[in-house]
Design a protein around this motif. Structure first.
Motif, PDB file in Angstrom:
ATOM      1  N   UNK A 100     129.526 -33.909 106.805  1.00  0.00           N
ATOM      2  CA  UNK A 100     128.180 -33.493 106.419  1.00  0.00           C
ATOM      3  C   UNK A 100     127.129 -34.488 106.901  1.00  0.00           C
ATOM      4  N   UNK A 101     127.460 -35.755 106.811  1.00  0.00           N
ATOM      5  CA  UNK A 101     126.542 -36.788 107.300  1.00  0.00           C
ATOM      6  C   UNK A 101     126.312 -36.640 108.807  1.00  0.00           C
ATOM      7  N   UNK A 102     127.408 -36.467 109.543  1.00  0.00           N
ATOM      8  CA  UNK A 102     127.318 -36.341 111.002  1.00  0.00           C
ATOM      9  C   UNK A 102     126.512 -35.106 111.393  1.00  0.00           C
ATOM     10  N   UNK A 103     126.736 -33.991 110.702  1.00  0.00           N
ATOM     11  CA  UNK A 103     126.016 -32.751 111.011  1.00  0.00           C
ATOM     12  C   UNK A 103     124.526 -32.921 110.747  1.00  0.00           C
ATOM     13  N   UNK A 104     124.188 -33.405 109.563  1.00  0.00           N
ATOM     14  CA  UNK A 104     122.777 -33.568 109.224  1.00  0.00           C
ATOM     15  C   UNK A 104     122.085 -34.524 110.190  1.00  0.00           C
ATOM     16  N   UNK A 105     122.707 -35.662 110.448  1.00  0.00           N
ATOM     17  CA  UNK A 105     122.075 -36.671 111.297  1.00  0.00           C
ATOM     18  C   UNK A 105     121.964 -36.222 112.744  1.00  0.00           C
ATOM     19  N   UNK A 106     122.846 -35.312 113.173  1.00  0.00           N
ATOM     20  CA  UNK A 106     122.785 -34.806 114.542  1.00  0.00           C
ATOM     21  C   UNK A 106     121.571 -33.921 114.766  1.00  0.00           C
ATOM     22  N   UNK A 107     121.116 -33.240 113.711  1.00  0.00           N
ATOM     23  CA  UNK A 107     120.039 -32.266 113.862  1.00  0.00           C
ATOM     24  C   UNK A 107     118.766 -32.649 113.126  1.00  0.00           C
ATOM     25  N   UNK A 108     118.714 -33.854 112.569  1.00  0.00           N
ATOM     26  CA  UNK A 108     117.567 -34.244 111.755  1.00  0.00           C
ATOM     27  C   UNK A 108     117.011 -35.591 112.194  1.00  0.00           C
ATOM     28  N   UNK A 109     115.730 -35.787 111.945  1.00  0.00           N
ATOM     29  CA  UNK A 109     115.128 -37.089 112.186  1.00  0.00           C
ATOM     30  C   UNK A 109     115.391 -38.024 111.015  1.00  0.00           C
ATOM     31  N   UNK A 110     115.485 -37.468 109.800  1.00  0.00           N
ATOM     32  CA  UNK A 110     115.781 -38.272 108.619  1.00  0.00           C
ATOM     33  C   UNK A 110     117.273 -38.351 108.376  1.00  0.00           C
ATOM     34  N   UNK A 111     117.729 -39.475 107.854  1.00  0.00           N
ATOM     35  CA  UNK A 111     119.153 -39.669 107.591  1.00  0.00           C
ATOM     36  C   UNK A 111     119.585 -38.925 106.329  1.00  0.00           C
ATOM     37  N   UNK A 112     120.850 -38.518 106.334  1.00  0.00           N
ATOM     38  CA  UNK A 112     121.417 -37.673 105.283  1.00  0.00           C
ATOM     39  C   UNK A 112     121.201 -38.252 103.885  1.00  0.00           C
ATOM     40  N   UNK A 113     121.488 -39.521 103.687  1.00  0.00           N
ATOM     41  CA  UNK A 113     121.422 -40.134 102.365  1.00  0.00           C
ATOM     42  C   UNK A 113     120.136 -40.928 102.116  1.00  0.00           C
ATOM     43  N   UNK A 114     119.184 -40.836 103.007  1.00  0.00           N
ATOM     44  CA  UNK A 114     117.958 -41.618 102.858  1.00  0.00           C
ATOM     45  C   UNK A 114     117.036 -41.015 101.794  1.00  0.00           C
ATOM     46  N   UNK A 115     116.573 -41.822 100.834  1.00  0.00           N
ATOM     47  CA  UNK A 115     115.640 -41.311  99.821  1.00  0.00           C
ATOM     48  C   UNK A 115     114.357 -40.750 100.427  1.00  0.00           C
ATOM     49  N   UNK A 116     113.977 -41.250 101.601  1.00  0.00           N
ATOM     50  CA  UNK A 116     112.751 -40.781 102.248  1.00  0.00           C
ATOM     51  C   UNK A 116     112.843 -39.330 102.690  1.00  0.00           C
ATOM     52  N   UNK A 117     114.056 -38.789 102.705  1.00  0.00           N
ATOM     53  CA  UNK A 117     114.277 -37.442 103.223  1.00  0.00           C
ATOM     54  C   UNK A 117     114.181 -36.365 102.141  1.00  0.00           C
ATOM     55  N   UNK A 118     113.980 -36.767 100.870  1.00  0.00           N
ATOM     56  CA  UNK A 118     114.039 -35.809  99.762  1.00  0.00           C
ATOM     57  C   UNK A 118     112.954 -36.082  98.724  1.00  0.00           C
ATOM     58  N   UNK A 119     112.578 -35.029  97.999  1.00  0.00           N
ATOM     59  CA  UNK A 119     111.686 -35.196  96.851  1.00  0.00           C
ATOM     60  C   UNK A 119     112.447 -35.767  95.660  1.00  0.00           C
ATOM     61  N   UNK A 120     113.721 -35.395  95.546  1.00  0.00           N
ATOM     62  CA  UNK A 120     114.483 -35.788  94.371  1.00  0.00           C
ATOM     63  C   UNK A 120     115.954 -35.944  94.731  1.00  0.00           C
ATOM     64  N   UNK A 121     116.554 -37.049  94.291  1.00  0.00           N
ATOM     65  CA  UNK A 121     117.989 -37.267  94.422  1.00  0.00           C
ATOM     66  C   UNK A 121     118.573 -37.269  93.017  1.00  0.00           C
TER      67      UNK A 121
END
Length: 203
Positions: free
Chosen positions: A157-178
């Motif tokens: 899941x990390x590899x998939x997200x990071x392949x198609x996104x500018x933000x990293x999978x687990x980065x707090x900057x990528x979400x409103x809420x964790x």
């Protein structure tokens, strides 16, 4: 919800219950739920063989089977993983363009829908031991098998997200809420997210 469009994306660690939380949230909101089941809808609307591509869902291309990989994001036109990913992205964006409201699980949703004003991005995780225990129960695995499965699926899941996104999978900057679902469970976690959307005055 009135006529306001709402797009909710949920990224999730394996064993956190993120899928079930997203499903329950969509029921509470009365909106569509998009997960791997969208392949069945795509097979009807786009003429895609769902069974042929199901094993490639949310997977990055294997460079050994493909011709080229860019330095930052994977963009491989001749791999089945890339073909189904591009088809899914088109399908998801088309639903958004139509004005549909939905909860989307995974599939780099926080990136591909980032230009929509009513997008809310959640990340669901949990204590590692809780996640392993959940997989042991749901998948009928022993501890060692479940621990390996959690690590393997998280990597995928990390590899998939990071392949198609500018933000990293687990980065707090990528979400409103964790959110950690370990103490709340599925129902109360879904309620927590629902209440958050109410506080944001999105519903």
């Amino acid at each position: 919800m009135g006529n306001k469009q709402l797009l909710v994306t949920i990224s999730r660690t394996y064993g956190s219950g993120g899928h079930n939380i997203g499903k329950r949230l969509s029921e509470m909101l009365g909106i569509d739920f998009l997960d791997r089941g969208m392949l069945d809808s795509m097979s009807k609307e786009l003429g895609i063989d769902a069974e042929k591509y199901r094993k490639y869902d949310e997977k990055v291309p294997n460079p050994l089977r493909s011709r080229s990989v860019q330095a930052m994001n994977l963009r491989i036109s001749n791999s089945p993983e890339e073909m189904i990913t591009r088809a899914q992205f088109r399908y998801i964006r088309d639903k958004a363009i139509e004005g549909k409201s939905f909860v989307l699980i995974g599939r780099a949703g926080s990136e591909i829908l980032k230009d929509y004003p009513y997008l809310v991005r959640f990340f669901i995780t949990g204590n590692i031991e809780n996640r392993i225990s959940r997989i042991m129960e749901v998948r009928g695995m022993d501890y060692s098998e479940a621990k390996k499965a959690v690590a393997r699926h998280d990597r995928t899941r990390r590899a998939y997200h990071n392949a198609y996104s500018t933000g990293k999978w687990e980065s707090p900057d990528n979400y409103e809420l964790i959110l950690s679902s370990s103490d709340l469970g599925v129902e109360r976690s879904a309620r927590f997210l629902y209440d958050y959307l109410k506080l944001r005055e999105l519903i």
